[in-house]
Design an enzyme around this catalytic site. Structure first.
Site, PDB file in Angstrom:
ATOM      1  CG  HIS A  97      -2.207   0.589   1.083  1.00  0.00           C
ATOM      2  ND1 HIS A  97      -2.223   1.788   0.339  1.00  0.00           N
ATOM      3  CD2 HIS A  97      -3.294   0.533   1.384  1.00  0.00           C
ATOM      4  CE1 HIS A  97      -3.664   2.309   0.268  1.00  0.00           C
ATOM      5  NE2 HIS A  97      -4.101   1.443   1.261  1.00  0.00           N
ATOM      6  CG  ASP A 109     -11.547  -5.200 -21.652  1.00  0.00           C
ATOM      7  OD1 ASP A 109     -11.197  -6.779 -21.666  1.00  0.00           O
ATOM      8  OD2 ASP A 109     -12.322  -4.856 -22.427  1.00  0.00           O
TER       9      ASP A 109
END
Length: 433
Positions: free
Chosen positions: A157, A375
Protein backbone atom coordinates in the site's frame (compact mmCIF):
# COMPACT_ATOMS: atom_id res chain seq x y z
CA UNK A 1 -15.74 -30.98 -1.65
CA UNK A 2 -12.20 -29.63 -1.85
CA UNK A 3 -10.55 -28.12 -4.90
CA UNK A 4 -6.91 -27.77 -5.82
CA UNK A 5 -4.91 -25.01 -7.45
CA UNK A 6 -1.63 -25.99 -9.12
CA UNK A 7 0.94 -23.20 -9.28
CA UNK A 8 4.12 -22.71 -11.26
CA UNK A 9 7.18 -21.37 -9.48
CA UNK A 10 7.20 -17.56 -9.24
CA UNK A 11 8.99 -15.92 -12.18
CA UNK A 12 10.13 -12.34 -12.59
CA UNK A 13 8.55 -10.21 -15.30
CA UNK A 14 10.89 -7.39 -16.27
CA UNK A 15 10.08 -4.32 -18.38
CA UNK A 16 9.95 -5.14 -22.09
CA UNK A 17 12.17 -2.14 -22.90
CA UNK A 18 15.00 -0.38 -21.05
CA UNK A 19 13.81 1.84 -18.20
CA UNK A 20 15.48 4.39 -15.90
CA UNK A 21 17.46 2.55 -13.23
CA UNK A 22 20.12 3.04 -10.60
CA UNK A 23 18.38 5.85 -8.74
CA UNK A 24 16.07 6.30 -5.77
CA UNK A 25 12.54 7.71 -5.99
CA UNK A 26 11.12 9.31 -2.84
CA UNK A 27 7.72 8.37 -1.49
CA UNK A 28 5.24 10.94 -0.21
CA UNK A 29 4.31 11.73 3.38
CA UNK A 30 1.08 9.78 2.86
CA UNK A 31 2.93 6.79 1.38
CA UNK A 32 5.21 6.63 4.41
CA UNK A 33 2.47 6.56 7.03
CA UNK A 34 3.25 3.63 9.35
CA UNK A 35 0.01 1.70 8.80
CA UNK A 36 0.41 1.85 5.00
CA UNK A 37 4.04 0.84 4.67
CA UNK A 38 3.36 -2.54 6.32
CA UNK A 39 -0.01 -3.15 4.64
CA UNK A 40 0.00 -5.76 1.87
CA UNK A 41 -3.29 -5.46 0.00
CA UNK A 42 -4.66 -8.77 -1.30
CA UNK A 43 -7.30 -8.74 -4.00
CA UNK A 44 -8.86 -11.01 -6.62
CA UNK A 45 -10.62 -9.88 -9.79
CA UNK A 46 -12.90 -12.56 -11.28
CA UNK A 47 -13.30 -12.74 -15.07
CA UNK A 48 -15.82 -14.90 -16.89
CA UNK A 49 -13.65 -15.88 -19.85
CA UNK A 50 -10.20 -15.56 -21.35
CA UNK A 51 -8.00 -17.20 -24.00
CA UNK A 52 -4.59 -18.03 -22.49
CA UNK A 53 -4.98 -15.20 -19.97
CA UNK A 54 -1.71 -15.88 -18.13
CA UNK A 55 0.32 -15.54 -21.34
CA UNK A 56 -1.55 -12.42 -22.45
CA UNK A 57 -1.33 -10.72 -19.06
CA UNK A 58 2.33 -11.64 -18.55
CA UNK A 59 3.26 -9.94 -21.84
CA UNK A 60 1.05 -6.96 -20.99
CA UNK A 61 2.66 -6.52 -17.56
CA UNK A 62 6.11 -6.41 -19.18
CA UNK A 63 4.90 -3.62 -21.49
CA UNK A 64 3.13 -1.73 -18.70
CA UNK A 65 6.29 -1.80 -16.56
CA UNK A 66 8.01 0.37 -19.16
CA UNK A 67 5.62 3.15 -18.14
CA UNK A 68 5.27 2.11 -14.49
CA UNK A 69 8.93 1.22 -14.02
CA UNK A 70 8.99 1.97 -10.24
CA UNK A 71 6.86 -1.16 -9.79
CA UNK A 72 9.80 -3.19 -11.11
CA UNK A 73 11.97 -1.75 -8.35
CA UNK A 74 12.21 -2.49 -4.64
CA UNK A 75 11.18 -0.65 -1.49
CA UNK A 76 14.13 0.32 0.66
CA UNK A 77 15.16 2.44 3.64
CA UNK A 78 18.81 2.33 2.58
CA UNK A 79 18.80 6.01 1.70
CA UNK A 80 20.55 9.16 2.92
CA UNK A 81 17.58 10.14 5.09
CA UNK A 82 16.61 6.59 6.08
CA UNK A 83 13.08 7.14 4.76
CA UNK A 84 11.14 4.51 2.86
CA UNK A 85 11.73 4.98 -0.87
CA UNK A 86 11.69 3.03 -4.13
CA UNK A 87 14.98 1.88 -5.59
CA UNK A 88 14.64 1.71 -9.38
CA UNK A 89 16.42 -1.59 -9.90
CA UNK A 90 14.40 -2.95 -12.81
CA UNK A 91 14.31 -6.38 -11.15
CA UNK A 92 10.70 -6.92 -12.11
CA UNK A 93 7.40 -8.16 -10.72
CA UNK A 94 6.94 -11.70 -9.40
CA UNK A 95 4.34 -13.54 -11.48
CA UNK A 96 2.67 -16.90 -10.85
CA UNK A 97 0.68 -18.99 -13.35
CA UNK A 98 -1.88 -21.38 -11.89
CA UNK A 99 -4.71 -23.71 -12.86
CA UNK A 100 -7.73 -24.75 -10.79
CA UNK A 101 -9.31 -28.20 -11.09
CA UNK A 102 -12.85 -26.82 -11.06
CA UNK A 103 -15.21 -24.40 -12.74
CA UNK A 104 -15.87 -20.96 -11.32
CA UNK A 105 -19.48 -21.85 -10.59
CA UNK A 106 -18.21 -24.75 -8.44
CA UNK A 107 -16.69 -22.20 -6.05
CA UNK A 108 -19.47 -19.59 -6.41
CA UNK A 109 -17.17 -17.27 -8.35
CA UNK A 110 -15.12 -16.84 -5.16
CA UNK A 111 -18.00 -14.89 -3.62
CA UNK A 112 -18.55 -17.02 -0.51
CA UNK A 113 -16.88 -16.08 2.76
CA UNK A 114 -14.71 -17.93 3.60
CA UNK A 115 -13.51 -18.80 0.10
CA UNK A 116 -14.13 -22.34 -1.11
CA UNK A 117 -10.50 -22.34 -2.26
CA UNK A 118 -8.02 -21.21 0.43
CA UNK A 119 -6.94 -17.69 -0.40
CA UNK A 120 -3.28 -18.71 -0.11
CA UNK A 121 -3.80 -20.84 -3.23
CA UNK A 122 -5.32 -17.94 -5.13
CA UNK A 123 -2.75 -15.31 -4.16
CA UNK A 124 0.75 -14.89 -5.61
CA UNK A 125 3.69 -16.20 -3.65
CA UNK A 126 7.33 -15.16 -3.63
CA UNK A 127 10.48 -17.28 -3.46
CA UNK A 128 11.89 -18.20 -0.08
CA UNK A 129 14.26 -15.58 1.21
CA UNK A 130 12.51 -12.66 -0.52
CA UNK A 131 11.06 -10.03 1.81
CA UNK A 132 7.48 -9.40 0.57
CA UNK A 133 7.47 -5.91 2.09
CA UNK A 134 10.12 -4.83 -0.41
CA UNK A 135 7.92 -5.78 -3.38
CA UNK A 136 5.58 -3.13 -4.81
CA UNK A 137 3.45 -5.72 -6.65
CA UNK A 138 3.00 -9.47 -7.16
CA UNK A 139 0.54 -11.11 -9.58
CA UNK A 140 -1.10 -14.52 -10.03
CA UNK A 141 -3.39 -15.57 -12.87
CA UNK A 142 -5.44 -18.71 -12.21
CA UNK A 143 -7.25 -20.42 -15.09
CA UNK A 144 -10.46 -22.35 -14.33
CA UNK A 145 -11.88 -25.26 -16.32
CA UNK A 146 -14.83 -23.19 -17.50
CA UNK A 147 -12.55 -20.74 -19.32
CA UNK A 148 -12.82 -18.05 -16.68
CA UNK A 149 -9.83 -16.81 -14.73
CA UNK A 150 -8.86 -14.96 -11.57
CA UNK A 151 -6.41 -12.06 -11.63
CA UNK A 152 -4.98 -11.80 -8.12
CA UNK A 153 -2.57 -9.20 -6.78
CA UNK A 154 -0.66 -8.58 -3.60
CA UNK A 155 0.48 -4.98 -3.44
CA UNK A 156 2.34 -2.85 -0.93
CA UNK A 157 0.00 0.00 0.00
CA UNK A 158 2.96 2.35 0.38
CA UNK A 159 3.36 2.56 -3.40
CA UNK A 160 -0.22 3.15 -4.58
CA UNK A 161 -3.76 3.53 -3.26
CA UNK A 162 -7.03 2.10 -4.61
CA UNK A 163 -7.31 4.65 -7.40
CA UNK A 164 -3.68 3.99 -8.27
CA UNK A 165 -4.38 0.25 -8.35
CA UNK A 166 -7.24 0.84 -10.77
CA UNK A 167 -5.06 3.04 -12.98
CA UNK A 168 -2.27 0.44 -13.10
CA UNK A 169 -4.60 -2.47 -13.87
CA UNK A 170 -6.39 -0.49 -16.57
CA UNK A 171 -2.97 0.22 -18.11
CA UNK A 172 -2.10 -3.50 -18.09
CA UNK A 173 -5.42 -4.16 -19.79
CA UNK A 174 -4.69 -1.54 -22.43
CA UNK A 175 -1.33 -3.14 -23.17
CA UNK A 176 -3.07 -6.53 -23.45
CA UNK A 177 -5.48 -5.05 -26.01
CA UNK A 178 -2.65 -3.71 -28.16
CA UNK A 179 -2.30 -0.07 -27.12
CA UNK A 180 1.25 1.31 -27.28
CA UNK A 181 0.87 3.71 -24.38
CA UNK A 182 -1.52 3.92 -21.43
CA UNK A 183 -4.43 6.28 -21.98
CA UNK A 184 -3.56 7.98 -18.69
CA UNK A 185 0.13 8.83 -18.40
CA UNK A 186 1.50 7.87 -14.96
CA UNK A 187 2.66 10.72 -12.73
CA UNK A 188 5.07 10.16 -9.80
CA UNK A 189 5.71 13.61 -8.15
CA UNK A 190 5.65 12.11 -4.63
CA UNK A 191 7.89 14.87 -3.28
CA UNK A 192 5.01 17.35 -3.61
CA UNK A 193 3.23 15.76 -0.62
CA UNK A 194 5.78 16.49 2.08
CA UNK A 195 5.68 16.07 5.83
CA UNK A 196 3.79 19.15 7.07
CA UNK A 197 5.42 21.88 9.12
CA UNK A 198 3.49 22.16 12.44
CA UNK A 199 2.99 25.91 12.00
CA UNK A 200 1.15 25.27 8.72
CA UNK A 201 -1.53 23.15 10.37
CA UNK A 202 -4.67 24.78 11.68
CA UNK A 203 -4.90 24.81 15.46
CA UNK A 204 -8.44 23.45 15.13
CA UNK A 205 -7.28 20.43 13.12
CA UNK A 206 -8.11 17.17 14.95
CA UNK A 207 -5.11 14.97 15.66
CA UNK A 208 -6.55 12.41 18.03
CA UNK A 209 -9.33 10.13 16.92
CA UNK A 210 -9.67 8.10 20.10
CA UNK A 211 -13.28 7.27 20.89
CA UNK A 212 -14.78 6.85 24.30
CA UNK A 213 -14.57 3.21 25.42
CA UNK A 214 -17.52 1.07 24.41
CA UNK A 215 -18.26 -1.17 27.37
CA UNK A 216 -21.81 -2.30 26.66
CA UNK A 217 -20.96 -5.04 24.15
CA UNK A 218 -18.30 -7.69 23.89
CA UNK A 219 -16.35 -7.38 20.66
CA UNK A 220 -13.21 -9.14 19.58
CA UNK A 221 -10.93 -7.83 16.88
CA UNK A 222 -10.10 -11.19 15.33
CA UNK A 223 -13.17 -11.38 13.06
CA UNK A 224 -14.33 -14.69 14.56
CA UNK A 225 -17.68 -13.26 15.62
CA UNK A 226 -18.30 -10.88 12.69
CA UNK A 227 -20.89 -12.03 10.15
CA UNK A 228 -20.58 -11.35 6.43
CA UNK A 229 -23.77 -10.39 4.62
CA UNK A 230 -24.68 -8.70 1.36
CA UNK A 231 -27.52 -6.59 -0.01
CA UNK A 232 -28.57 -5.67 -3.55
CA UNK A 233 -29.66 -2.05 -3.18
CA UNK A 234 -32.19 -0.64 -5.62
CA UNK A 235 -30.80 2.33 -7.53
CA UNK A 236 -34.33 3.37 -8.47
CA UNK A 237 -35.21 3.71 -4.79
CA UNK A 238 -31.96 5.50 -4.00
CA UNK A 239 -32.43 7.95 -6.88
CA UNK A 240 -35.95 8.66 -5.63
CA UNK A 241 -34.49 9.58 -2.24
CA UNK A 242 -31.86 11.75 -3.91
CA UNK A 243 -34.62 13.67 -5.71
CA UNK A 244 -36.54 14.11 -2.45
CA UNK A 245 -33.40 15.35 -0.70
CA UNK A 246 -32.81 17.92 -3.45
CA UNK A 247 -36.39 19.20 -3.14
CA UNK A 248 -36.50 19.28 0.66
CA UNK A 249 -32.97 20.47 1.42
CA UNK A 250 -32.14 22.36 -1.76
CA UNK A 251 -28.83 20.56 -2.29
CA UNK A 252 -27.65 17.65 -4.41
CA UNK A 253 -26.39 14.48 -2.76
CA UNK A 254 -24.81 11.35 -4.21
CA UNK A 255 -25.76 7.69 -4.28
CA UNK A 256 -22.88 7.13 -1.87
CA UNK A 257 -24.27 9.72 0.58
CA UNK A 258 -27.69 8.06 0.68
CA UNK A 259 -26.40 4.49 1.02
CA UNK A 260 -23.89 5.48 3.68
CA UNK A 261 -26.50 7.32 5.73
CA UNK A 262 -28.87 4.36 5.59
CA UNK A 263 -26.10 1.92 6.47
CA UNK A 264 -24.87 3.97 9.45
CA UNK A 265 -28.37 4.41 10.84
CA UNK A 266 -29.39 0.77 10.27
CA UNK A 267 -26.30 -0.59 11.96
CA UNK A 268 -26.51 1.89 14.84
CA UNK A 269 -30.11 0.89 15.51
CA UNK A 270 -29.29 -2.82 15.24
CA UNK A 271 -26.37 -2.87 17.69
CA UNK A 272 -28.33 -0.90 20.30
CA UNK A 273 -25.59 1.02 22.09
CA UNK A 274 -26.45 3.46 24.86
CA UNK A 275 -27.76 6.75 23.37
CA UNK A 276 -24.80 8.76 24.68
CA UNK A 277 -22.19 6.35 23.30
CA UNK A 278 -20.21 7.90 20.48
CA UNK A 279 -20.32 6.08 17.14
CA UNK A 280 -18.14 6.81 14.15
CA UNK A 281 -18.33 6.38 10.40
CA UNK A 282 -15.15 6.53 8.32
CA UNK A 283 -14.75 6.67 4.55
CA UNK A 284 -12.07 7.82 2.14
CA UNK A 285 -11.99 10.98 0.05
CA UNK A 286 -9.80 11.53 -2.99
CA UNK A 287 -7.88 14.80 -2.52
CA UNK A 288 -5.68 14.65 -5.63
CA UNK A 289 -7.11 17.79 -7.15
CA UNK A 290 -6.66 19.68 -3.87
CA UNK A 291 -3.05 18.87 -3.01
CA UNK A 292 -1.76 18.27 -6.55
CA UNK A 293 -3.79 20.73 -8.63
CA UNK A 294 -0.63 22.47 -9.90
CA UNK A 295 1.11 19.20 -10.77
CA UNK A 296 -1.50 17.02 -12.46
CA UNK A 297 -2.46 17.06 -16.14
CA UNK A 298 -6.20 17.28 -16.87
CA UNK A 299 -6.57 13.49 -17.03
CA UNK A 300 -4.78 12.93 -13.71
CA UNK A 301 -2.24 10.12 -13.56
CA UNK A 302 -0.99 10.30 -9.97
CA UNK A 303 -1.05 6.79 -8.51
CA UNK A 304 0.40 7.34 -5.04
CA UNK A 305 -1.63 7.45 -1.84
CA UNK A 306 -4.01 10.39 -1.93
CA UNK A 307 -7.17 9.07 -0.30
CA UNK A 308 -7.65 10.51 3.17
CA UNK A 309 -9.98 9.14 5.86
CA UNK A 310 -12.91 11.29 6.90
CA UNK A 311 -14.12 10.35 10.38
CA UNK A 312 -17.70 11.32 11.25
CA UNK A 313 -18.70 11.10 14.93
CA UNK A 314 -22.04 11.48 16.70
CA UNK A 315 -23.91 10.08 19.71
CA UNK A 316 -25.57 6.75 19.00
CA UNK A 317 -28.99 8.13 19.90
CA UNK A 318 -28.69 10.96 17.38
CA UNK A 319 -27.87 8.62 14.48
CA UNK A 320 -30.51 6.07 15.47
CA UNK A 321 -33.35 8.57 15.79
CA UNK A 322 -32.62 11.30 13.25
CA UNK A 323 -34.52 11.52 9.95
CA UNK A 324 -32.48 9.86 7.22
CA UNK A 325 -32.01 13.11 5.33
CA UNK A 326 -30.43 14.69 8.41
CA UNK A 327 -27.73 12.00 8.36
CA UNK A 328 -27.28 12.49 4.60
CA UNK A 329 -26.78 16.19 5.31
CA UNK A 330 -24.19 15.48 8.05
CA UNK A 331 -22.20 13.24 5.70
CA UNK A 332 -22.39 15.65 2.76
CA UNK A 333 -21.37 18.66 4.87
CA UNK A 334 -18.42 16.76 6.36
CA UNK A 335 -17.19 15.93 2.85
CA UNK A 336 -17.64 19.50 1.64
CA UNK A 337 -15.86 20.91 4.71
CA UNK A 338 -12.87 18.64 4.25
CA UNK A 339 -12.48 19.45 0.55
CA UNK A 340 -12.56 23.19 1.34
CA UNK A 341 -9.43 22.89 3.48
CA UNK A 342 -6.06 23.97 2.17
CA UNK A 343 -3.40 21.47 1.21
CA UNK A 344 -1.31 21.85 4.37
CA UNK A 345 -4.29 21.25 6.64
CA UNK A 346 -5.34 18.18 4.67
CA UNK A 347 -1.88 16.65 4.83
CA UNK A 348 -1.28 17.59 8.45
CA UNK A 349 -4.73 16.51 9.57
CA UNK A 350 -4.26 12.83 8.73
CA UNK A 351 -5.48 10.96 11.81
CA UNK A 352 -3.19 8.30 13.27
CA UNK A 353 -4.30 4.71 12.95
CA UNK A 354 -6.30 3.62 15.99
CA UNK A 355 -7.50 0.16 16.87
CA UNK A 356 -11.25 0.29 16.14
CA UNK A 357 -14.09 -0.77 18.37
CA UNK A 358 -17.59 -2.08 17.64
CA UNK A 359 -18.82 1.52 17.69
CA UNK A 360 -16.77 2.22 14.57
CA UNK A 361 -17.87 1.57 11.00
CA UNK A 362 -16.03 2.10 7.72
CA UNK A 363 -17.14 1.95 4.10
CA UNK A 364 -15.14 1.72 0.87
CA UNK A 365 -16.67 2.47 -2.53
CA UNK A 366 -15.00 0.06 -4.94
CA UNK A 367 -17.20 1.26 -7.82
CA UNK A 368 -15.14 4.42 -8.27
CA UNK A 369 -11.57 3.08 -8.26
CA UNK A 370 -11.36 2.21 -11.96
CA UNK A 371 -11.00 -1.51 -11.30
CA UNK A 372 -14.12 -2.42 -13.28
CA UNK A 373 -12.47 -0.90 -16.38
CA UNK A 374 -9.51 -3.32 -16.25
CA UNK A 375 -10.16 -5.21 -19.50
CA UNK A 376 -7.52 -7.65 -20.77
CA UNK A 377 -9.41 -8.30 -23.99
CA UNK A 378 -12.49 -10.19 -22.81
CA UNK A 379 -14.41 -7.51 -20.91
CA UNK A 380 -14.19 -6.20 -17.37
CA UNK A 381 -14.34 -8.23 -14.17
CA UNK A 382 -17.55 -9.86 -12.98
CA UNK A 383 -16.58 -9.59 -9.32
CA UNK A 384 -14.01 -7.88 -7.12
CA UNK A 385 -12.91 -9.81 -4.05
CA UNK A 386 -11.03 -7.79 -1.40
CA UNK A 387 -9.38 -10.26 0.93
CA UNK A 388 -7.94 -8.37 3.85
CA UNK A 389 -9.16 -4.82 4.40
CA UNK A 390 -11.89 -5.84 6.83
CA UNK A 391 -9.28 -7.53 9.03
CA UNK A 392 -7.58 -4.16 9.42
CA UNK A 393 -10.57 -1.91 10.01
CA UNK A 394 -12.73 -4.58 11.68
CA UNK A 395 -16.22 -3.26 10.97
CA UNK A 396 -16.04 -2.67 7.24
CA UNK A 397 -18.45 -2.44 4.34
CA UNK A 398 -17.92 -2.30 0.58
CA UNK A 399 -19.91 -0.99 -2.37
CA UNK A 400 -19.61 -2.93 -5.64
CA UNK A 401 -21.27 -2.79 -9.02
CA UNK A 402 -23.87 -5.43 -9.72
CA UNK A 403 -22.27 -8.41 -11.53
CA UNK A 404 -25.32 -8.58 -13.83
CA UNK A 405 -24.84 -6.04 -16.61
CA UNK A 406 -28.57 -5.48 -17.05
CA UNK A 407 -29.14 -4.69 -13.37
CA UNK A 408 -28.75 -1.18 -12.04
CA UNK A 409 -28.44 -2.19 -8.42
CA UNK A 410 -25.51 -1.55 -6.11
CA UNK A 411 -24.10 -4.48 -4.18
CA UNK A 412 -23.30 -3.77 -0.52
CA UNK A 413 -21.12 -6.33 1.28
CA UNK A 414 -20.69 -5.93 5.02
CA UNK A 415 -18.32 -7.29 7.65
CA UNK A 416 -19.71 -5.22 10.49
CA UNK A 417 -22.28 -7.14 12.55
CA UNK A 418 -22.04 -9.85 15.19
CA UNK A 419 -24.49 -12.73 14.87
CA UNK A 420 -26.79 -11.56 17.66
CA UNK A 421 -27.47 -8.28 15.80
CA UNK A 422 -27.67 -9.67 12.27
CA UNK A 423 -31.45 -10.18 12.09
CA UNK A 424 -32.16 -6.65 13.31
CA UNK A 425 -29.61 -5.23 10.86
CA UNK A 426 -31.18 -7.05 7.91
CA UNK A 427 -34.63 -5.83 8.94
CA UNK A 428 -33.42 -2.22 9.01
CA UNK A 429 -31.80 -2.52 5.57
CA UNK A 430 -34.71 -4.34 3.91
CA UNK A 431 -36.51 -1.28 2.60
CA UNK A 432 -33.44 -0.46 0.48
CA UNK A 433 -33.30 -3.85 -1.27
Amino acid sequence: MSFTVTKTAPALITPSEPTPSGHILPLSFFDRLPFLRVFLVDMIMVYGRGDQPAKVIKEAVAKALVHYYPLAGRLTTDTDDGELSVACTGEGVWFVEATADCRMEDVNYLQVEPLMIPKEQMLPSHPEGVDPYTLPLMIQVTQFRCGGFAFATRANHAVFDGIGAGQIKVAIGEMARGLKHPTVKPVWCRDVIRKPIPSQISATEPHDTDLSPVSDIKFTNNQTNIECCSFDLSLDHINHLKDRFAKEVGKICSVFDVITAKLWQSRTRAIGLQPQTEVSLTFLLNIRQVVLHNELPPDGGYYGNCLVPLVNKAPSGQIANAPLFEIVRLIKEAKDDLLRKDSASLIGGMPPYKKPSYADLSIVDWRRLGLYEADFGWGGPMFLVPLNEHTVTSCSTYLFKSPVASKKDVCLVTYCIVKEHLEAFRAEMNDFT
